[in-house]
Write an enzyme that holds these catalytic residues in place. Structure first.
Site, PDB file in Angstrom:
ATOM      1  N   GLN A 220       9.284 -10.562   1.197  1.00 28.27           N
ATOM      2  CA  GLN A 220       7.860 -10.596   1.507  1.00 28.27           C
ATOM      3  C   GLN A 220       7.081 -11.476   0.539  1.00 28.27           C
ATOM      4  O   GLN A 220       5.898 -11.740   0.762  1.00 28.27           O
ATOM      5  CB  GLN A 220       7.281  -9.171   1.454  1.00 28.27           C
ATOM      6  CG  GLN A 220       7.876  -8.224   2.466  1.00 28.27           C
ATOM      7  CD  GLN A 220       7.427  -6.798   2.274  1.00 28.27           C
ATOM      8  OE1 GLN A 220       8.237  -5.903   2.163  1.00 28.27           O
ATOM      9  NE2 GLN A 220       6.128  -6.559   2.234  1.00 28.27           N
ATOM     10  N   ARG A 367       3.897   0.606   3.060  1.00 26.80           N
ATOM     11  CA  ARG A 367       2.720   0.446   3.925  1.00 26.80           C
ATOM     12  C   ARG A 367       1.497   1.141   3.333  1.00 26.80           C
ATOM     13  O   ARG A 367       0.753   1.847   4.004  1.00 26.80           O
ATOM     14  CB  ARG A 367       3.001   0.955   5.333  1.00 26.80           C
ATOM     15  CG  ARG A 367       2.078   0.323   6.355  1.00 26.80           C
ATOM     16  CD  ARG A 367       2.557   0.465   7.775  1.00 26.80           C
ATOM     17  NE  ARG A 367       1.698  -0.316   8.650  1.00 26.80           N
ATOM     18  CZ  ARG A 367       1.942  -0.539   9.940  1.00 26.80           C
ATOM     19  NH1 ARG A 367       3.018  -0.040  10.499  1.00 26.80           N
ATOM     20  NH2 ARG A 367       1.122  -1.255  10.673  1.00 26.80           N
ATOM     21  N   CYS A 368       1.308   0.909   2.044  1.00 23.36           N
ATOM     22  CA  CYS A 368       0.083   1.371   1.385  1.00 23.36           C
ATOM     23  C   CYS A 368      -0.127   0.515   0.154  1.00 23.36           C
ATOM     24  O   CYS A 368       0.778  -0.155  -0.309  1.00 23.36           O
ATOM     25  CB  CYS A 368       0.163   2.846   0.999  1.00 23.36           C
ATOM     26  SG  CYS A 368       1.042   3.175  -0.534  1.00 23.36           S
ATOM     27  N   GLU A 737      -2.463  -0.969   6.679  1.00 18.96           N
ATOM     28  CA  GLU A 737      -1.876   0.222   6.064  1.00 18.96           C
ATOM     29  C   GLU A 737      -2.755   1.453   6.165  1.00 18.96           C
ATOM     30  O   GLU A 737      -2.335   2.558   5.805  1.00 18.96           O
ATOM     31  CB  GLU A 737      -1.580  -0.075   4.593  1.00 18.96           C
ATOM     32  CG  GLU A 737      -0.597  -1.209   4.424  1.00 18.96           C
ATOM     33  CD  GLU A 737      -0.519  -1.749   3.016  1.00 18.96           C
ATOM     34  OE1 GLU A 737       0.482  -2.396   2.689  1.00 18.96           O
ATOM     35  OE2 GLU A 737      -1.461  -1.521   2.239  1.00 18.96           O
TER      36      GLU A 737
END
Length: 785
Positions: A220, A367-368, A737
């Protein structure tokens, strides 16, 4: 038939799409790492440890060498001689690539086999003989911090990773002593795996002629990985190319630098040929980065009338064997200090202690934004407990304590300056949409009949868009992000970014931003990411950074181009620059809209007829350093029914009202929210990685680790409010998120709300049916039917 999206400032950016299928997601192109085949490519497979903690007494690879097709076998001892047995993590710790004397978690890579094909490599791996001396494993992070605990790491004297605190301890303690009521609860936010579609992997190709190392990998953050690789291998950074092709999901788990990346690169340099490594699913779930694993004690102080006064939290975080979090370096516990949430709290104090254990490295921002999910869960569970203890409606308690709109920008008790918000508006909209008060009446009627129905609320605040460079960095690199936009003579555009999508629809979002500002059709704009040889340096995609940082960079770069284009248009129209008006891709002299030049005319002139003293070309590069984070928020309401016979929880309805500022593409936003809600549902009811006392993993494959499918996933009811960020160039805040952050508390609050009259104050996630049935049995209300 065309569907027109509303203009920016309302819900969209005015771009027309013919149908939802026209949204150009990066997923689905089919160019994944595992699809790439290079001439003369070798394959790498790891021999992995069956023990969580053991000394390596002897490694015998003679039988493995005899397997046809085996090219090379690499051990930690060889890497140690090359200075690669240990590498730095993104948080300034270090981690083993291959061990030299002991293993520290089950499934750890021990020996690398390189062969002509993966089947030969797997056969050889089965022939490697390793003699271990088992050691006592350290599984419980609380016990790991005790003075007599075995030490996890051979290079450490204790299992303490860090101690970190935020807030004013003395003032907070004073407020707690003066409070009318104090509620407290222990929470465990369980260890999770990201469970992305595509396991991690890489292909390394070293060219001995040019001295250039090219790596295709599932990352990523390709630019940061390139920098780390250069630091570790001593290969000049301009001779390393990282290519991140399409990624089958990431969600934070593909920010890490994994041993397979390093060993495949080392092997390629050593052998002078490409080397491919791809994890199997079970290898991935047993060895790659995990999320959450927070042991939390939270306390909330309040007045009798429900006014919240203070918050106090103590956390022990389990980081596994290596502190590998991809956090900004100044925030050891991530952004957990957003835990005051949407509430106007006078004082707060947070203390987080990190521990090493015999597990794979954990602590990713699944996802935060760097531990925001755990923070939101804590405050939202505490507020619900307080409401029940005070016999107040949980919605009314929240409305009473929200930060009022007139207080923004608002500085929290833990030091964050919230940019904008209207939390009451979002909650009231959710209450109206779901019919909140009617549901409460229905709940009372069902309780009289002995039926179990619960209503759960979560009103969360996210903190995204890291970040201001003076506060946020990864391995010392400031957390800006970038955009490079080039308009060719024919008016066609290529735009390159330092981010890397994993299915978020960057191609659509970034192209719409450029199109909206410059008036160039979206179909004339190509968006590229993920190649360090062509794209500008960026920090990558995670923590909802894309629109807040790279989207902002796209806007700033587009406006730079527009400023230059106006000069060229003035030259072409023989007018003063200040008299030029730009609308919908056309430049004209004020008062004479029929006499105009298009942006395409200007683009051609930029290369064929530029004004005197103006450089040719029409392009711009921006490295955007945000002045502050952005703070999206939302209000979620969940309705559940519980079966007394099985303990099964059925989510009857779930309403999600999100506010991510100005929305660029509603289709993408809704897709992001629905996907994240599904992940939150999995967290609340299905997913967990567990270990027994010997460090054996439970949940190391999809046979044991449950994830939601279309069958289990509820129907999501979505709505929006719009509170623009005052400092973002587009007024956008980010949303990818938010639903993962906000939804778990809503699910758990709903279940506990259904059971509160039975004396149930809390149930830890995942709320499996057997957990609920066990509680019902203990309370004497389980049905035998």
């Amino acid at each position: 038939m065309e569907e027109t999206l509303p203009p920016i400032g309302v819900h969209g950016m005015g771009h027309k799409i013919r149908r939802k299928e026209d949204v150009r997601f990066l997923m689905g192109k089919g160019t994944y790492v595992d699809d790439i085949k290079l001439p003369n490519m070798a394959y790498l497979v790891f021999v992995r440890s069956p023990y969580a903690h053991a000394k390596i007494k002897k490694i015998n690879v003679e039988k493995a060498k005899s397997i046809p097709g085996v090219i090379d076998i690499i051990t930690g001892e060889e890497l140690d001689k090359a200075g690669l047995a240990w590498i730095p993590t993104l948080m300034g710790d270090k981690m083993m690539v291959l061990p030299t004397d002991k293993v520290v978690f089950q499934g750890q890579e021990v020996v690398a086999i390189i062969a002509e094909d993966k089947y030969a490599a797997m056969d050889a791996a089965n022939q490697v003989e390793i003699e271990y001396e088992p050691l006592e494993p350290v599984i419980d992070p609380k016990k790991a911090l005790e003075p007599n605990s075995p030490i996890v790491r051979p290079d450490k004297k204790s299992n303490l990773v860090f101690r970190w605190e935020a807030g004013n301890k003395e003032v907070t303690e004073k407020i707690f002593k003066e409070a009318d009521i104090v509620v407290s609860q222990d929470f465990y936010y369980q260890r999770l795996h990201v469970a992305y579609m595509e396991p991690v992997g890489s292909i390394a190709h070293y060219d001995p002629v040019s001295g250039k190392l090219t790596l295709w990998m599932t990352t990523q953050a390709p630019h940061v990985v390139r920098t780390v690789f250069s630091m570790v291998t001593k290969i000049p950074e301009n001779k390393i190319r990282i290519v991140s092709p399409d990624i089958g999901g990431g969600f934070g788990g593909k920010v890490y630098v994994y041993p397979g990346y390093v060993v495949s690169a080392y092997a390629s340099v050593k052998l002078g040929r490409p080397v491919k490594w791809i994890n199997t699913r079970s290898e991935d779930m047993r060895s790659t980065a995990f999320a959450r694993d927070f042991h939390i004690h939270g306390e909330l102080a309040a007045k009798k009338d429900g006014t919240i006064l203070g918050l106090r939290i103590k956390v022990i975080s389990d980081h596994g064997a290596f502190y590998g979090d991809a956090n900004p370096s100044k925030f050891p516990a991530g952004l957990f200090s957003i835990c005051t949430g949407a509430y106007d709290i006078k004082a707060a104090y947070v203390e987080v202690t990190g521990a090493y254990t015999n597990k794979p490295a954990g602590g990713i921002a699944y996802r935060c934004s760097f531990r925001v999910t755990e923070a939101s869960y804590t405050i939202e569970r505490l507020v619900d407990i307080l409401a029940h203890e005070l016999h107040m409606d949980p919605a009314e308690l929240r409305l009473k304590n929200f930060i009022p709109p007139e207080k923004f920008p608002y500085r929290s008790a833990l030091g964050w300056t919230y940019d904008s918000g209207n939390y009451a508006s979002a909650l009231k909209k959710a209450m109206e949409k779901i019919g909140y008060y009617e549901l409460r009446k229905e709940q009372e009627e069902k309780r009289k009949k002995g039926e179990l129905m619960g209503i759960g609320i979560s009103t969360f605040v996210e903190i995204v868009g890291a970040g201001p460079a003076d506060l946020f960095d990864i391995v010392g690199i400031k957390m800006f992000d970038s955009a490079e936009i080039r308009i060719h003579p024919t008016g066609k555009v290529i735009a390159r970014f330092g981010t890397r999508a994993q299915g978020q629809g960057h191609e659509t979002t970034y192209a719409q931003i450029i199109s909206e500002i410059l008036g160039i059709p979206v179909e004339d704009i190509i968006v590229e990411e993920g190649d360090t040889d062509t794209c500008p340096y960026g920090l990558g995609t995670y923590a909802s950074r894309s629109t807040p940082t790279a989207g902002a960079a796209a806007a700033v770069a587009s406006r730079k181009i527009l400023d230059k284009a106006k000069k060229i248009a003035a030259h072409l129209l023989e007018a003063r620059e200040e008299d030029i008006v730009f609308e919908k891709g056309k430049f004209y002299v004020k008062g004479y809209p029929d006499k105009y030049k298009t942006i395409q005319d200007v683009a051609l002139a930029a290369y064929t007829n530029p004004p005197p003293n103006v450089e040719a070309g029409l392009e711009a590069v921006t490295y955007y350093n945000p002045p502050n984070m952005t703070f999206p928020f939302g209000a979620y309401i969940c309705v559940v029914d519980i079966d007394k016979g099985t303990g099964q929880v059925k989510v009857r309805r779930f309403v999600a009202v999100d506010d991510c500022g100005n929305i660029i593409n509603p289709v993408i936003v809704d897709g992001q929210i629905m996907g994240a809600l599904t992940m939150g549902f999995g967290t609340a009811f299905m997913e967990e990685i567990r270990y027994d006392e010997n460090g054996n993993i439970y949940g190391g494959s999809f046979a044991e680790y449950l994830i939601p499918t279309a069958v289990e996933t509820p129907k999501w009811e979505l709505d929006k409010t719009v509170t623009p960020s005052p400092h973002h160039p587009l007024g956008a805040k980010g949303v990818g998120e938010s639903a993962t952050v906000g939804s778990p508390a809503a699910f758990v609050n709903a279940v506990v709300d259904a059971l509160w009259d039975l004396g149930v104050k809390h149930i830890d996630m995942p709320i499996w049916p057997w957990k609920v049935w066990k509680v019902l049995k203990e309370k004497g209300v389980a049905s035998d039917e």
